[in-house]
Structures are given as structure tokens and as C-alpha cells.
Design an enzyme around this catalytic site. Structure first.
Site, PDB file in Angstrom:
ATOM      1  CE  LYS A  22      -1.508   1.607   4.106  1.00  0.00           C
ATOM      2  NZ  LYS A  22      -1.165   3.019   4.412  1.00  0.00           N
ATOM      3  CG  ASN A  23       2.551   2.589   3.484  1.00  0.00           C
ATOM      4  OD1 ASN A  23       1.366   2.852   3.298  1.00  0.00           O
ATOM      5  ND2 ASN A  23       3.059   2.407   4.686  1.00  0.00           N
ATOM      6  NE  ARG A  97      -1.098  12.488   7.455  1.00  0.00           N
ATOM      7  CZ  ARG A  97       0.068  12.484   6.821  1.00  0.00           C
ATOM      8  NH1 ARG A  97       0.510  11.368   6.304  1.00  0.00           N
ATOM      9  NH2 ARG A  97       0.767  13.592   6.682  1.00  0.00           N
ATOM     10  CB  CYS A 121      -4.114  10.494  11.971  1.00  0.00           C
ATOM     11  SG  CYS A 121      -2.444   9.861  12.076  1.00  0.00           S
ATOM     12  NE  ARG A 126       1.424  10.960  10.036  1.00  0.00           N
ATOM     13  CZ  ARG A 126       0.920   9.866   9.449  1.00  0.00           C
ATOM     14  NH1 ARG A 126      -0.214   9.384   9.878  1.00  0.00           N
ATOM     15  NH2 ARG A 126       1.532   9.289   8.433  1.00  0.00           N
ATOM     16  N   PRO A 127       2.602  16.766  10.428  1.00  0.00           N
ATOM     17  CG  PRO A 127       4.631  17.464  11.319  1.00  0.00           C
ATOM     18  CD  PRO A 127       3.506  16.488  11.529  1.00  0.00           C
ATOM     19  CG  ASP A 129       7.593  20.777   8.903  1.00  0.00           C
ATOM     20  OD1 ASP A 129       6.943  19.739   9.109  1.00  0.00           O
ATOM     21  OD2 ASP A 129       8.762  20.931   9.305  1.00  0.00           O
ATOM     22  CG  ASP A 321       4.099   1.816   9.205  1.00  0.00           C
ATOM     23  OD1 ASP A 321       4.180   2.036   7.980  1.00  0.00           O
ATOM     24  OD2 ASP A 321       3.874   2.710  10.052  1.00  0.00           O
ATOM     25  NE  ARG A 413      -7.023   4.578   5.995  1.00  0.00           N
ATOM     26  CZ  ARG A 413      -6.422   5.703   6.343  1.00  0.00           C
ATOM     27  NH1 ARG A 413      -6.628   6.223   7.531  1.00  0.00           N
ATOM     28  NH2 ARG A 413      -5.599   6.320   5.518  1.00  0.00           N
TER      29      ARG A 413
HETATM   30  C1  EPZ Z   1       4.697   7.078   5.708  1.00  0.00           C
HETATM   31  O1  EPZ Z   1       3.970   8.173   6.243  1.00  0.00           O
HETATM   32  C2  EPZ Z   1       3.775   5.860   5.802  1.00  0.00           C
HETATM   33  N1  EPZ Z   1       2.554   6.104   5.046  1.00  0.00           N
HETATM   34  C3  EPZ Z   1       3.412   5.588   7.261  1.00  0.00           C
HETATM   35  O2  EPZ Z   1       2.651   4.389   7.293  1.00  0.00           O
HETATM   36  C4  EPZ Z   1       4.700   5.365   8.056  1.00  0.00           C
HETATM   37  O3  EPZ Z   1       4.383   5.172   9.418  1.00  0.00           O
HETATM   38  C5  EPZ Z   1       5.617   6.594   7.889  1.00  0.00           C
HETATM   39  O4  EPZ Z   1       5.883   6.825   6.491  1.00  0.00           O
HETATM   40  C6  EPZ Z   1       6.962   6.404   8.590  1.00  0.00           C
HETATM   41  O5  EPZ Z   1       7.607   5.289   8.060  1.00  0.00           O
HETATM   42  C7  EPZ Z   1       2.574   5.971   3.701  1.00  0.00           C
HETATM   43  O6  EPZ Z   1       3.594   5.680   3.106  1.00  0.00           O
HETATM   44  C8  EPZ Z   1       1.270   6.180   2.986  1.00  0.00           C
HETATM   45  P1  EPZ Z   1       6.891  10.544   7.467  1.00  0.00           P
HETATM   46  P2  EPZ Z   1       4.593   9.680   6.113  1.00  0.00           P
HETATM   47  O7  EPZ Z   1       6.726  11.803   6.709  1.00  0.00           O
HETATM   48  O8  EPZ Z   1       5.435   9.765   4.907  1.00  0.00           O
HETATM   49  C9  EPZ Z   1       7.559  13.851  10.769  1.00  0.00           C
HETATM   50  C10 EPZ Z   1       0.865   2.984   7.827  1.00  0.00           C
HETATM   51  O9  EPZ Z   1       0.511   2.500   8.912  1.00  0.00           O
HETATM   52  N2  EPZ Z   1       7.334  14.799   9.669  1.00  0.00           N
HETATM   53  O10 EPZ Z   1       7.998   9.611   7.084  1.00  0.00           O
HETATM   54  O11 EPZ Z   1       3.469  10.619   6.268  1.00  0.00           O
HETATM   55  C11 EPZ Z   1       6.309  13.031  11.103  1.00  0.00           C
HETATM   56  O12 EPZ Z   1       5.457  13.720  11.997  1.00  0.00           O
HETATM   57  C12 EPZ Z   1       1.285   4.439   7.752  1.00  0.00           C
HETATM   58  O13 EPZ Z   1       0.938   2.354   6.746  1.00  0.00           O
HETATM   59  C13 EPZ Z   1       7.566  16.158   9.895  1.00  0.00           C
HETATM   60  O14 EPZ Z   1       7.936  16.559  10.998  1.00  0.00           O
HETATM   61  O15 EPZ Z   1       5.514   9.735   7.403  1.00  0.00           O
HETATM   62  C14 EPZ Z   1       6.906  11.785  11.703  1.00  0.00           C
HETATM   63  O16 EPZ Z   1       7.217  12.036  13.065  1.00  0.00           O
HETATM   64  C15 EPZ Z   1       1.127   5.160   9.090  1.00  0.00           C
HETATM   65  N3  EPZ Z   1       7.365  17.024   8.870  1.00  0.00           N
HETATM   66  C16 EPZ Z   1       8.202  11.584  10.923  1.00  0.00           C
HETATM   67  O17 EPZ Z   1       8.510  12.863  10.346  1.00  0.00           O
HETATM   68  C17 EPZ Z   1       6.968  16.613   7.618  1.00  0.00           C
HETATM   69  O18 EPZ Z   1       6.816  17.460   6.718  1.00  0.00           O
HETATM   70  C18 EPZ Z   1       8.104  10.557   9.806  1.00  0.00           C
HETATM   71  O19 EPZ Z   1       6.967  10.901   9.028  1.00  0.00           O
HETATM   72  C19 EPZ Z   1       6.739  15.230   7.413  1.00  0.00           C
HETATM   73  C20 EPZ Z   1       6.938  14.339   8.449  1.00  0.00           C
END
Ligand code: EPZ
Length: 444
Positions: A22-23, A97, A121, A126-127, A129, A321, A413
Site C-alpha cells: 500500500k505504501n 492523508r 491522526c 502529521r505536519p 512542513d 509500522d 485501509r
Molecule cells: C509514511 O507516512 C507511511 N505512510 C506511514 O505508514 C509510516 O508510518 C511513515 O511513512 C513512517 O515510516 C505511507 O507511506 C502512505 P513521514 P509519512 O513523513 O510519509 C515527521 C501505515 O501505517 N514529519 O515519514 O506521512 C512526522 O510527523 C502508515 O501504513 C515532519 O515533521 O511519514 C513523523 O514524526 C502510518 N514534517 C516523521 O517525520 C513533515 O513534513 C516521519 O513521518 C513530514 C513528516
């Protein structure tokens, strides 16, 4: 709403196949926006999030051409038939999202994008930035207007740049996908420092290269892109889902079963394998060594699991995950385990539910100590997010008596027909409506 009713205590035995990731699929599908040609995907899992992404792409004029073929075939062929619409509305974004991953492709191909800013969520804020930092570095003008991200490329198009994309939790997976998908059509060279190294990013880069993009370094923290004028169509098979694979390995372990898992990307799971090994879970590759991203592995476990310490980190570290699923398994280990969550420090809504089943857990901030117990006891529990749902299903498989998992729409999902596939290997699990569950079991 649907619930799962699980009669625990049965060993899982037999064969189970892992679906496409999915991811990986979600950013791959978003990248179909980058070309005027047809893009075909194979092994796309049939999930709620995928159906939402098909709906979002259709709203953006990127239509699924093979309508006669059902989603169960895993085959999707898309083409951009109308490119004037670049607004991803709130009603879709709020349900998924990950819609944010159309931002980069829209900006690169259509020069503009308007996307409802994703909210938080249950696993934490889930920023976005870092996404915006990277796209602004490529020259995009981005403002926030009434909850929407409004982005516009400069008149001459996006320009390559050297970007540091690291945040306080390390790299960002979808942020890297967004910036990479934009940089492939930017003028000049882009360097993404502190890029995500996840296998899903590697799969995206490989597909973009097959479409004509010039990318090196993917899978490492530094990705280099030479922008090109346009991309052609492609026929791409999505990598196998390492999180689903890890979930099934944990299911075999927690039921002291004997599962043969097909299409397992074991070579993308070395940190996970290390922790399973430490816990006494035996994972043996059955087919040829040349298929380690689609391996067949046989999983058995020691009668009593050993306690382990694990800390979630960006890839190649232990994936956040699989944190909840491992916690369920370690509830029955012989001793004290320690889990520290470094990606989403609030990702512990499953702790209270596991405690309702007799688990002995002690949370202190981003760390949980799991003091192993001899058995878990079935109870009505509430799913809160995708992976917490999987955790509660695993606990129910091992628990004594009946477990009712409420709100399994969270699970749908990310897992296609979870109950059917588990039942096929011996689990006593059925899906029904919460209206059919005895009143006593609905006091959650
Ligand atoms: C992806 O989400 C996955 N989702 C998530 O899987 C997974 O938990 C996550 O990566 C981490 O591996 C998909 O691929 C659809 P991140 P993503 O940006 O990309 C912070 C599941 O269960 N951050 O890597 O949204 C954030 O808050 C889902 O399948 C910022 O600070 O996650 C987190 O603490 C849940 N600023 C960390 O970075 C930003 O602009 C990692 O988030 C973006 C993220």
C-alpha cells in the site's frame, strides 16, 4: 460498523501470500500524473486507501481506463485525459492523508496544485512542513489559504536545487516522494540530502527511471536528480508489502504456528528479521536466493518467546509500522521487553486495549516496558488506527476465549481480506456487524 469476532488459541498453519505494498502504491499512483502516456500498475492491493486514490486521481482528470477489470485483479491503467483540474478537495484528503503525495506531481506537470492540508491522526501530528520546504526550494510559491495548501510553480517551471529534507524525527517518506516526483521534471540538478531510504522510495525511483527520469542514489540518504523535459508511460509491478509480511510473521509467532509466507520482501526487512531472531522466531528462506524481494519463507517459533529491546527508526532501522504488532507478540514473551517509538512518539493507543486483554504494560513517554504474561484473555477492544487494529487481531488470535475487535474499518485501509486469509490458515475469525455482537461485548 463491522467487527471481527476471534476465538483465540489456535495455531496458524499453512500458506499465506503477501500483497503488493500500500505504501509503495500510493505515491506510485500519484506519479501517474507526471506523464501524458498510459501508466499500468500490477499487484496494487484492493484496499480502501487505494480506492480513495483512484477517486482522487479521477477528480484530477487522471482516469482508470481498465474499468472492466475489477480491483481484485490488482491491475490499474491510468491516463491523464484532462489536466485543467488541480484541486484535491478536503472530503478526499480528510479520509486519506496520503493524498498529499499528489502535490509534487501536480506542481511539476501542471504548474499548480491546491490540496487540503492533511490533519493529524490517532498516531500523532502529521505536519507537512518538510514537503513544503523541499517544494519551495524547487521554486514553488506556496501559501496556506483556509486550510488548503495553494502551490504555484514559477513561469519557467520548477528549477533544480540542493535540499536538506531532514526533520526532528529524521527523514520523511512521503515528503521524499513528493520532492523526488517534482524534481524529475525540474530544470537542472536536484540533490535531496537526508532523503528517506525506505524500499517504497526505491520502488518509486525505479518506476520514474523506467519512465525516463534520471535518478541516482535512491535507497541512500542522498538522492541526485537530473531534470528531464517529459516522462513516458510505463508498466510497473508494485513491490511486496513488508509491513503486511511482518504482520503475518508475528501472527505465526504469537500462535506458535508454522506458516509459509509467499511474496515476502525479506531483503527489505533485515532490522525486523534481527528482532524476530532475537525473540526466538525462526524465519527460513525456502526459495532461491535470487528472489529475496519476493521470497517464500517458512516461519516457526520457540515454544516460549524471548523478550527483546527495539527502537523504531527510519529505514533501514526497525519500522514504526510494525511496532504495535511486535508489542502484541512480546506480551507473551518470557521476561521484560522494551519498545521505544522514535518516529511517532504518541503511537501507543493500542497499549490500553492490550491491557484490557491482560497484558502487563508500563508506558513512560515514548517508551513502553512489556512485562510478559503467561496468557492473554479475550475481550471487546477498540481499533484506533491501521496498525493498532492489526496488533489487536494478533492478540485475539493468541488470547484465551473470544475477542471482539471494533472499528475494523481502520484495518481495511491496509489489509485486504485479513479475516479470510487468516481463516485459511486455521484462525477462528469472522467479520460481522456490531449489531450482531451480544450486548455485553459491546461495552467498550
Ligand atoms: C509514511 O507516512 C507511511 N505512510 C506511514 O505508514 C509510516 O508510518 C511513515 O511513512 C513512517 O515510516 C505511507 O507511506 C502512505 P513521514 P509519512 O513523513 O510519509 C515527521 C501505515 O501505517 N514529519 O515519514 O506521512 C512526522 O510527523 C502508515 O501504513 C515532519 O515533521 O511519514 C513523523 O514524526 C502510518 N514534517 C516523521 O517525520 C513533515 O513534513 C516521519 O513521518 C513530514 C513528516
Amino acid at each position: 460498523m463491522d467487527v471481527f469476532v476471534i476465538e483465540g488459541g489456535r495455531r496458524l498453519e499453512g500458506n499465506i501470500r503477501v500483497n503488493g505494498s500500500k505504501n509503495a502504491a500510493l505515491p506510485l499512483m500519484a506519479a501517474a500524473l507526471l506523464t501524458d502516456d498510459k501508466v499500468t500498475f500490477r499487484d496494487i492491493p484492493d484496499l480502501a486507501d487505494i480506492r480513495n486514490m483512484v477517486r482522487l486521481l479521477a477528480e484530477l482528470g487522471c482516469l482508470r481506463l481498465n474499468e472492466a477489470e475489477g480491483f481484485e485483479t490488482g491491475v490499474h491503467t491510468f491516463r491523464n485525459v484532462e489536466q485543467s483540474q488541480s484541486h484535491a478537495t478536503y472530503d478526499i484528503v480528510r479520509t486519506m492523508r496520503a493524498s498529499i503525495c499528489v502535490l509534487g506531481p501536480l506542481l511539476a506537470k501542471r504548474g499548480q496544485a491546491r490540496i487540503a492540508q492533511p490533519g493529524g491522526c490517532s498516531i500523532g501530528d502529521r505536519p507537512v512542513d518538510l514537503h513544503l520546504r523541499g517544494l519551495r526550494a524547487l521554486g514553488a510559491h506556496i501559501t496556506l489559504e483556509q486550510g488548503d495548501i495553494v502551490a504555484k510553480a514559477p513561469a519557467g517551471g520548477l528549477r533544480g536545487a540542493t535540499i536538506f529534507l531532514g526533520g526532528r524525527f529524521g527523514s520523511t517518506v512521503l515528503g521524499t516522494a513528493n520532492v523526488l516526483s517534482a524534481a524529475v521534471l525540474a530544470k537542472g540538478t536536484t540533490v535531496i540530502e537526508s532523503a528517506a531510504c525506505e524500499p517504497e522510495i526505491v520502488d518509486l525511483a525505479e518506476m520514474l527511471i523506467a519512465m525516463g527520469a534520471k535518478i541516482t542514489g535512491h535507497g541512500s540518504p542522498r538522492i541526485r536528480v537530473e531534470g528531464v523535459k517529459e516522462l513516458s508511460g510505463v508498466n510497473h509491478r508494485v513491490i511486496a508489502d513488508r509491513i503486511e509480511a511482518g504482520t503475518f510473521i508475528a501472527a505465526a509467532a504469537i500462535t506458535n504456528g508454522d506458516l509459509t509466507i509467499e511474496n515476502c520482501p525479506i531483503d527489505a526487512m533485515l532490522a525486523v528479521r534481527d528482532r524476530f531472531d532475537a525473540a526466538g522466531v525462526n524465519i527460513r528462506t525456502v526459495n532461491g536466493e535470487d528472489e529475496l524481494m519476493r521470497a517464500t519463507v517458512r516461519v516457526t517459533a520457540d515454544r516460549v518467546l524471548k523478550p527483546v529491546e527495539l527502537t523504531t527508526q527510519p529505514h533501514p532501522g526497525f519500522p514504526t509500522d510494525l511496532q504495535a504488532q511486535f508489542m502484541a507478540m512480546l506480551c507473551l514473551a518470557d521476561g521484560n521487553s522494551v519498545i521505544t517509538e522514535r518516529i511517532f512518539p504518541e503511537r501507543f493507543l493500542h497499549v490500553a486495549e492490550l491491557s484490557r486483554m491482560g497484558a502487563n504494560l508500563f508506558r513512560q513517554g515514548a517508551t513502553v516496558v512489556i512485562s510478559g504474561v503467561r496468557k492473554l484473555v479475550g475481550a471487546p477492544v477498540m481499533a484506533s488506527d491501521l496498525r493498532a487494529s492489526a496488533c489487536l487481531v494478533l492478540a485475539g488470535l493468541a488470547a484465551e476465549g473470544t475477542t471482539v475487535v471494533h472499528r475494523v474499518y481502520h484495518l481495511d485501509r491496509g489489509y485486504d481480506n485479513m479475516e479470510g486469509r487468516l481463516a485459511n490458515v486455521g484462525a477462528r475469525i469472522t467479520r460481522t456487524s456490531d449489531a450482531n455482537v451480544p450486548a455485553a461485548a459491546t461495552e467498550v
